[in-house]
Structures are given as structure tokens and as C-alpha cells.
Design a protein around this motif. Structure first.
Motif, PDB file in Angstrom:
ATOM      1  N   MET A   1     -32.114 -31.865  -7.010  1.00 43.50           N
ATOM      2  CA  MET A   1     -32.416 -32.806  -5.916  1.00 43.50           C
ATOM      3  C   MET A   1     -33.182 -33.984  -6.505  1.00 43.50           C
ATOM      4  O   MET A   1     -34.130 -33.786  -7.278  1.00 43.50           O
ATOM      5  CB  MET A   1     -33.245 -32.115  -4.829  1.00 43.50           C
ATOM      6  N   ALA A   2     -32.788 -35.172  -6.118  1.00 43.39           N
ATOM      7  CA  ALA A   2     -33.384 -36.373  -6.700  1.00 43.39           C
ATOM      8  C   ALA A   2     -34.710 -36.745  -6.032  1.00 43.39           C
ATOM      9  O   ALA A   2     -35.609 -37.285  -6.680  1.00 43.39           O
ATOM     10  CB  ALA A   2     -32.399 -37.541  -6.601  1.00 43.39           C
ATOM     11  N   LYS A   3     -34.842 -36.481  -4.741  1.00 45.27           N
ATOM     12  CA  LYS A   3     -36.019 -36.919  -3.991  1.00 45.27           C
ATOM     13  C   LYS A   3     -37.196 -35.954  -4.167  1.00 45.27           C
ATOM     14  O   LYS A   3     -37.048 -34.736  -4.013  1.00 45.27           O
ATOM     15  CB  LYS A   3     -35.689 -37.054  -2.510  1.00 45.27           C
TER      16      LYS A   3
ATOM     17  N   HIS B   1     -38.082 -33.754  -1.116  1.00 46.73           N
ATOM     18  CA  HIS B   1     -37.223 -32.588  -0.932  1.00 46.73           C
ATOM     19  C   HIS B   1     -37.658 -31.451  -1.857  1.00 46.73           C
ATOM     20  O   HIS B   1     -37.627 -30.279  -1.459  1.00 46.73           O
ATOM     21  CB  HIS B   1     -35.765 -32.966  -1.209  1.00 46.73           C
TER      22      HIS B   1
ATOM     23  N   GLU C   1     -27.493 -35.259  -1.299  1.00 45.07           N
ATOM     24  CA  GLU C   1     -28.891 -34.843  -1.384  1.00 45.07           C
ATOM     25  C   GLU C   1     -29.259 -33.896  -0.244  1.00 45.07           C
ATOM     26  O   GLU C   1     -29.892 -32.860  -0.460  1.00 45.07           O
ATOM     27  CB  GLU C   1     -29.788 -36.085  -1.353  1.00 45.07           C
ATOM     28  N   ASP C   2     -28.842 -34.248   0.992  1.00 43.91           N
ATOM     29  CA  ASP C   2     -29.140 -33.392   2.150  1.00 43.91           C
ATOM     30  C   ASP C   2     -28.407 -32.050   2.044  1.00 43.91           C
ATOM     31  O   ASP C   2     -28.928 -30.996   2.443  1.00 43.91           O
ATOM     32  CB  ASP C   2     -28.751 -34.091   3.449  1.00 43.91           C
TER      33      ASP C   2
END
Length: 409
Positions: free
Chosen positions: A263-265, A268, A229-230
Motif C-alpha cells: 500500500m502506498a499511502k 492506510h 489502493e482501496d
């Protein structure tokens, strides 16, 4: 009833201004609301309104500019205060206003007795118009390779910023200005279908009839110690900077769809959205950015003023052409011998410059000085030859020229 048919009819003569160039199958856009743009303000005859650019956020500054313009504005005119007017003095705005009123008077004189299709007022040349819109304290040097244009730009800079007129330089070298400053190479690297961003990441830019599509790829970038993710966020933020730059560089307009890495979040996706808005805030073209979808897509609409820049960056395959590079070498030698014979008859002995693609230049100049084809041809013909590498040339493109760059033969 407000219908256009009640106002004008076929055969009527109307003064119009072109506001948008023709693009593809669409003709130019015209308006009868005439406006004349200056450096700090836009003059709008027969309007009477004073508007201030929405990009000037400070309320006190907006009010100051409004009162300043109101105190010097002649009757019968309206004004739009441009973003660059923020913080400028009354003298600067008044000088700009007087110049625009003078241009309006020129238009008025020209329009009397003019027949349809006659141009009664032209915009300043494109170089000066560009400087008018973007010139600021960050400019260190303005290099021009055309003497008449140099005089125009020098005069314009002297008029708006006399203390900085010395930054305008005339390029007199035989090497073309874009070649000398490496612009040709930068253009070729920036306008390709694939745009490298460093660390293995890259963009793929595609143009279709309906929209422009940009795909973000992480390539072989390795994010040591980062989660997936990052890693995706880091690549997307890097891509956002390059995309904002590419939109301005290529002047891409209409609908642009960007496929960022998923991106899942939610935080973000919001961070990416805010970053994209911040990067685009300095873009002078009107635009709108929609938040990322669940699939990682960001949709952008950007004002289309002229066709997007499309510069050919691929070389043609020499094997598929009639003249192969080796055959071309023989043709170049034969052409050089013809030119030298002709110039000897005219009593000319100055050097001949051969401008070619960098690969051919390397071939002609390889080896020790006395082993190069450049030297051998010069000795055989009894006339000096200088080979010039040109980044902008295609593989089989060449040109013989004199020291001033004027074509020979």
C-alpha cells in the motif's frame, strides 16, 4: 557476587516448576519461583507482592482488586490478579484463594521426604485448565464424549458456576463427537497450507525452522469501483482478521512475518497496523507487533508455549500406494465376512459399523437401498452392516466397530 555457583552446586535438591513444554531440540523450561494458577488469581508463595494484570486498565478497579486481595491474603504469599477477575466479587476471589492455598498445602505435604524427579503437584487436566482460562457467559454448550472427563468437567463447572452446570452434555452417539458437530471438516479446511478467506482471497502459511511466514493474496477478487489502493486495503483488513484467528488456532509462536499487499499511502498502513493490534488484543499469549515496513511486511513475535499445531490435511495419492481403493473394497468385504462368522459363533447378532473415508462411504452406499454394497454385504453375510462416513479418516483408512464405537477385529 550473585553467581549461581555460590547458591547451588551439583547434587543439591531444588523444587522446580515446569513453565514451558519441550519444543523441537529445546528442553523444557523450569523455574524455582513456584506459582499456582487459579481462575481469578495466581498464588505465589514466599513472595508477598500483589500485582494486577496490566490488561485491566481502569485505575479504580485495579485499586479495588488490590485492596480486596490485601484484606484476605494469608501471610507469606503473594498474588497476581488475572484479567478475568475484573468486576468479580470478594466471595469469588476468596473461594479461589482458599482452593489455591489448599493445593499449596498438598504440595508441601508431598514434598517432604520426596526423592528427585518426583512430581509433587500436577496441574489440573488440560480440559479443566482450558475452561478455567476461557470459560465465560458466551458458552452455550460443552459436549464431552468421555464419561470420566464429563464427570470432572461437570464437577468443575458446578463449583465455579452452579447455575450453568446444565450446559455440560455427555455425547453418547455412535458417531464420534467431532464428526457429529462437523469439527473434523472445519479442522481440515482451517489447517491447510492455503487458507481461503472468501471472495477469491486467500492466505499461504509456511513454517520454517526460524519463523512462520504468511503471504496475503487477493486472488481473483474484483473490487468494483475501487482504486488499486482501496482494493489492497480492503483485502489486507480482511486478511488481518483471519491471521489473528490462525495464530490462536494453530498456536503459532516465535517470529511471524506477514507479507501484506503493498500500500502506498501511509494512513492506510497505519490503519492496518491499528487493526492488527486491536484484533490481537484479546490474545492471551504475550506478543508484540511492529508497524508495516515500506514493503508491506508486518513482523509479529508471539509467546511460544508449545509446538505449533500441524495437522496433515492432504490425502495420500492412492495410486502410489500398494492397496488401491478398488482392491480395498474386496478386502473390506472379506474382513466383514470373517467378523460376522466369528460373531455368529459367539452368539452375537448386533450390527457392525464400518467407519471409512467419505469417498468410500459414498461408494458403498450409492444407488437405491437394495442396490448398495452395504445392503448386499449384509444380506450375503446374514448380519447387519452400517457404513459410517468419517471426515477425519484418510482415503484408505477404515475401522470396524460396535454400536459404542469400540474396535472389532
Amino acid at each position: 557476587d550473585g553467581a549461581m555457583e555460590t547458591l547451588i552446586k551439583p547434587g543439591d535438591e531444588v523444587l522446580v516448576q515446569i513453565t514451558k513444554e519441550p519444543i523441537s531440540t529445546k528442553g523444557p523450561r523450569v523455574t524455582s519461583d513456584i506459582s499456582i494458577a487459579g481462575r481469578f488469581i495466581v498464588l505465589v508463595p514466599f513472595n508477598g507482592r500483589i500485582s494486577v494484570s496490566q490488561k485491566i486498565r481502569d485505575r479504580k478497579e485495579r485499586e479495588r482488586l488490590r485492596k480486596l486481595v490485601q484484606s484476605i491474603l494469608p501471610k507469606g504469599f503473594g498474588v497476581i490478579v488475572r484479567t478475568v477477575a475484573e468486576g468479580v466479587t470478594q466471595q469469588d476471589i476468596e473461594t479461589d484463594l482458599n482452593d489455591l492455598v489448599s493445593r499449596w498445602k498438598t504440595l508441601y505435604r508431598n514434598v517432604r521426604g520426596a526423592k528427585p524427579k518426583k512430581c509433587v503437584l500436577r496441574e489440573m487436566d488440560r480440559a479443566s485448565a482450558y475452561l478455567r482460562d476461557v470459560f465465560n457467559d458466551s458458552f452455550d454448550q460443552i459436549v464431552v464424549d468421555h464419561e470420566a472427563l464429563y464427570d470432572d468437567i461437570k464437577g468443575y463447572v458446578e463449583a465455579i458456576a452452579p447455575e450453568r452446570a446444565n450446559i455440560v452434555k455427555l455425547h453418547t452417539s455412535a458417531i464420534p463427537v467431532f464428526q457429529h458437530y462437523g469439527v473434523d471438516r472445519q479442522v481440515k479446511s482451517a489447517f491447510g497450507r492455503t487458507v481461503n478467506m472468501g471472495k477469491g482471497t486467500y492466505l499461504v502459511v509456511e513454517h520454517t525452522e526460524a519463523m512462520h511466514v504468511i503471504d496475503v493474496n487477493s486472488g481473483n477478487r474484483s473490487g468494483k469501483g475501487e482504486s488499486q489502493e482501496d482494493h489492497a486495503l480492503a483485502v489486507n483488513l480482511m486478511a488481518a482478521e483471519e491471521i489473528a484467528r490462525q495464530l490462536r488456532l494453530r498456536d503459532m509462536g516465535g517470529i511471524i512475518c506477514v507479507d501484506f499487499i503493498d500500500m502506498a499511502k501511509g494512513e492506510h498502513r497505519r490503519e492496518l497496523y491499528e487493526k492488527m493490534k486491536d484484533l490481537m488484543s484479546s490474545d492471551r499469549a504475550r506478543h508484540k507487533i511492529l508497524p508495516p515496513s515500506k514493503f508491506g511486511l508486518i513482523e509479529i513475535t508471539r509467546q511460544r508455549v508449545r509446538p505449533a499445531q500441524a495437522i496433515e490435511t492432504k490425502e495420500e495419492n492412492p495410486d502410489a500406494l500398494i492397496d488401491a481403493p478398488i482392491t480395498l473394497i474386496d478386502a473390506l468385504q472379506h474382513k466383514f465376512e470373517q467378523l460376522t462368522a466369528s460373531r455368529k459363533q459367539k452368539g452375537k447378532s448386533d450390527a457392525i459399523y464400518l467407519h471409512v473415508h467419505p469417498f468410500l462411504a459414498s461408494y458403498l452406499k450409492q444407488g437405491w437401498f437394495w442396490q448398495t454394497l452395504e445392503f448386499k454385504w449384509s444380506r450375503l453375510a446374514g448380519h447387519k452392516l452400517k457404513v459410517v462416513s468419517r471426515d477425519a479418516f484418510k482415503m484408505l483408512e477404515y475401522r470396524f466397530a460396535d454400536a459404542e464405537g469400540k474396535k472389532i477385529g
